[in-house]
Design an enzyme around this catalytic site. Sequence first.
Site, PDB file in Angstrom:
ATOM      1  N   HIS A   1       3.630  10.338   8.605  1.00  0.00           N
ATOM      2  CA  HIS A   1       3.361   8.959   7.700  1.00  0.00           C
ATOM      3  C   HIS A   1       4.353   7.992   7.727  1.00  0.00           C
ATOM      4  O   HIS A   1       4.573   7.361   6.778  1.00  0.00           O
ATOM      5  CB  HIS A   1       2.589   9.164   6.531  1.00  0.00           C
ATOM      6  CG  HIS A   1       1.704   8.105   6.118  1.00  0.00           C
ATOM      7  ND1 HIS A   1       1.043   7.325   6.859  1.00  0.00           N
ATOM      8  CD2 HIS A   1       1.511   7.515   4.770  1.00  0.00           C
ATOM      9  CE1 HIS A   1       0.547   6.292   6.048  1.00  0.00           C
ATOM     10  NE2 HIS A   1       0.640   6.548   4.733  1.00  0.00           N
TER      11      HIS A   1
ATOM     12  N   HIS B   1       7.343   3.974   4.863  1.00  0.00           N
ATOM     13  CA  HIS B   1       5.957   3.585   4.296  1.00  0.00           C
ATOM     14  C   HIS B   1       6.050   1.992   4.292  1.00  0.00           C
ATOM     15  O   HIS B   1       5.501   1.210   3.356  1.00  0.00           O
ATOM     16  CB  HIS B   1       5.342   3.993   3.125  1.00  0.00           C
ATOM     17  CG  HIS B   1       3.900   3.956   2.727  1.00  0.00           C
ATOM     18  ND1 HIS B   1       3.356   2.842   2.464  1.00  0.00           N
ATOM     19  CD2 HIS B   1       3.006   4.901   3.089  1.00  0.00           C
ATOM     20  CE1 HIS B   1       1.780   2.953   2.571  1.00  0.00           C
ATOM     21  NE2 HIS B   1       1.626   4.341   2.722  1.00  0.00           N
TER      22      HIS B   1
ATOM     23  N   HIS C   1      -5.330   9.513  -1.391  1.00  0.00           N
ATOM     24  CA  HIS C   1      -3.748   9.754  -1.745  1.00  0.00           C
ATOM     25  C   HIS C   1      -3.394  10.547  -2.574  1.00  0.00           C
ATOM     26  O   HIS C   1      -4.370  11.054  -3.701  1.00  0.00           O
ATOM     27  CB  HIS C   1      -3.075   8.597  -2.236  1.00  0.00           C
ATOM     28  CG  HIS C   1      -3.310   7.226  -1.169  1.00  0.00           C
ATOM     29  ND1 HIS C   1      -4.412   6.665  -1.011  1.00  0.00           N
ATOM     30  CD2 HIS C   1      -2.500   6.771  -0.286  1.00  0.00           C
ATOM     31  CE1 HIS C   1      -4.408   5.661  -0.148  1.00  0.00           C
ATOM     32  NE2 HIS C   1      -3.042   5.626   0.372  1.00  0.00           N
TER      33      HIS C   1
ATOM     34  N   ASP D   1      -2.827  11.065   1.931  1.00  0.00           N
ATOM     35  CA  ASP D   1      -1.576  10.274   2.404  1.00  0.00           C
ATOM     36  C   ASP D   1      -0.579  10.230   1.168  1.00  0.00           C
ATOM     37  O   ASP D   1      -0.776  10.315  -0.031  1.00  0.00           O
ATOM     38  CB  ASP D   1      -1.832   8.865   2.608  1.00  0.00           C
ATOM     39  CG  ASP D   1      -2.712   8.672   4.122  1.00  0.00           C
ATOM     40  OD1 ASP D   1      -3.043   9.713   4.359  1.00  0.00           O
ATOM     41  OD2 ASP D   1      -2.858   7.553   4.655  1.00  0.00           O
ATOM     42  N   ASP D   2       0.567  10.051   1.698  1.00  0.00           N
ATOM     43  CA  ASP D   2       2.052   9.697   1.020  1.00  0.00           C
ATOM     44  C   ASP D   2       2.634  10.812   0.313  1.00  0.00           C
ATOM     45  O   ASP D   2       3.697  10.341  -0.545  1.00  0.00           O
ATOM     46  CB  ASP D   2       1.508   8.647   0.030  1.00  0.00           C
ATOM     47  CG  ASP D   2       1.047   7.264   0.510  1.00  0.00           C
ATOM     48  OD1 ASP D   2       0.967   7.097   1.604  1.00  0.00           O
ATOM     49  OD2 ASP D   2       0.858   6.297  -0.432  1.00  0.00           O
TER      50      ASP D   2
END
Length: 265
Positions: free
Chosen positions: A137, A141, A233, A86-87
């Site tokens: 995503h 965020h 991540h 993620d991210d």
Amino acid sequence: MGRHRIMGTNGRTLVAAVGVAGVTALAAVWTAQAGSVESVPSAAPKPRPIVGQTSKPDPKLPAPLVNMDIAHASEKGAKGVNITIDDGPDPNWTPQVLEVLKANNAKATFCMVGPQAQAHPDLVKAVVAGGHRLCDHSMSHDTSMDKKTRAYQSKEVLDARRMIVKASGGVKPLYYRAPGGAFTPYSRQIAAAQGMRPLGWNVDSKDFEKPGADAMVNTVKNEIHNGPTVLFHDAGGDRGQTVEALRRILPWLKQQGYTFGFPVR
């Protein structure tokens, strides 16, 4: 022609009754009538139910193209593992994560934040070239987006999707993961209407807390029985511990008989 009985007769009797010219004229009339019936616009077909979906779509919203239930299972079945990252993408950490995945012949799903994808299109393309899948995503965020307006949620989901598609050169994200799991029925349907299956997780490596590679490896080992989708991540700070944890946990998973796959859609 009025003295001849023509209704319910066969073609031969009809010709005898009205003659060839009469049949030709009648055929023209019937053809015109048939055309007028077919030209009436029919009602739009109802969307087909999606097999296995338990969520009830809102009929006022675009119909989901994929299951709008939150996915956790693996396409590889009971011994499948879904590595999710993620991210990112991040110019420092994403290439290192890709190297570790390649060394272990592992595939992953990269859940990208829209502006990060826009800023690093080369990395988005590298992820795709490596045989991995893309996931939306959101834009900012925002882990509280489930408490925001529908207009806000829609912008977060759809703007990020557009950025990812553009950065990838046209490859579409197949999943949507809400930041912090902040899904709503609305955001799930909006995502599914774009072909993105909402994506959850079963095992949180806690790498965002930087507990050390040992702790991350132990977390995955102790919790993989909870389900196949594991969360890591590749952005949001120093991800050196994550890279090291992946370097150690991926071979262990293979030794346990697991195979690396993608979440169900």
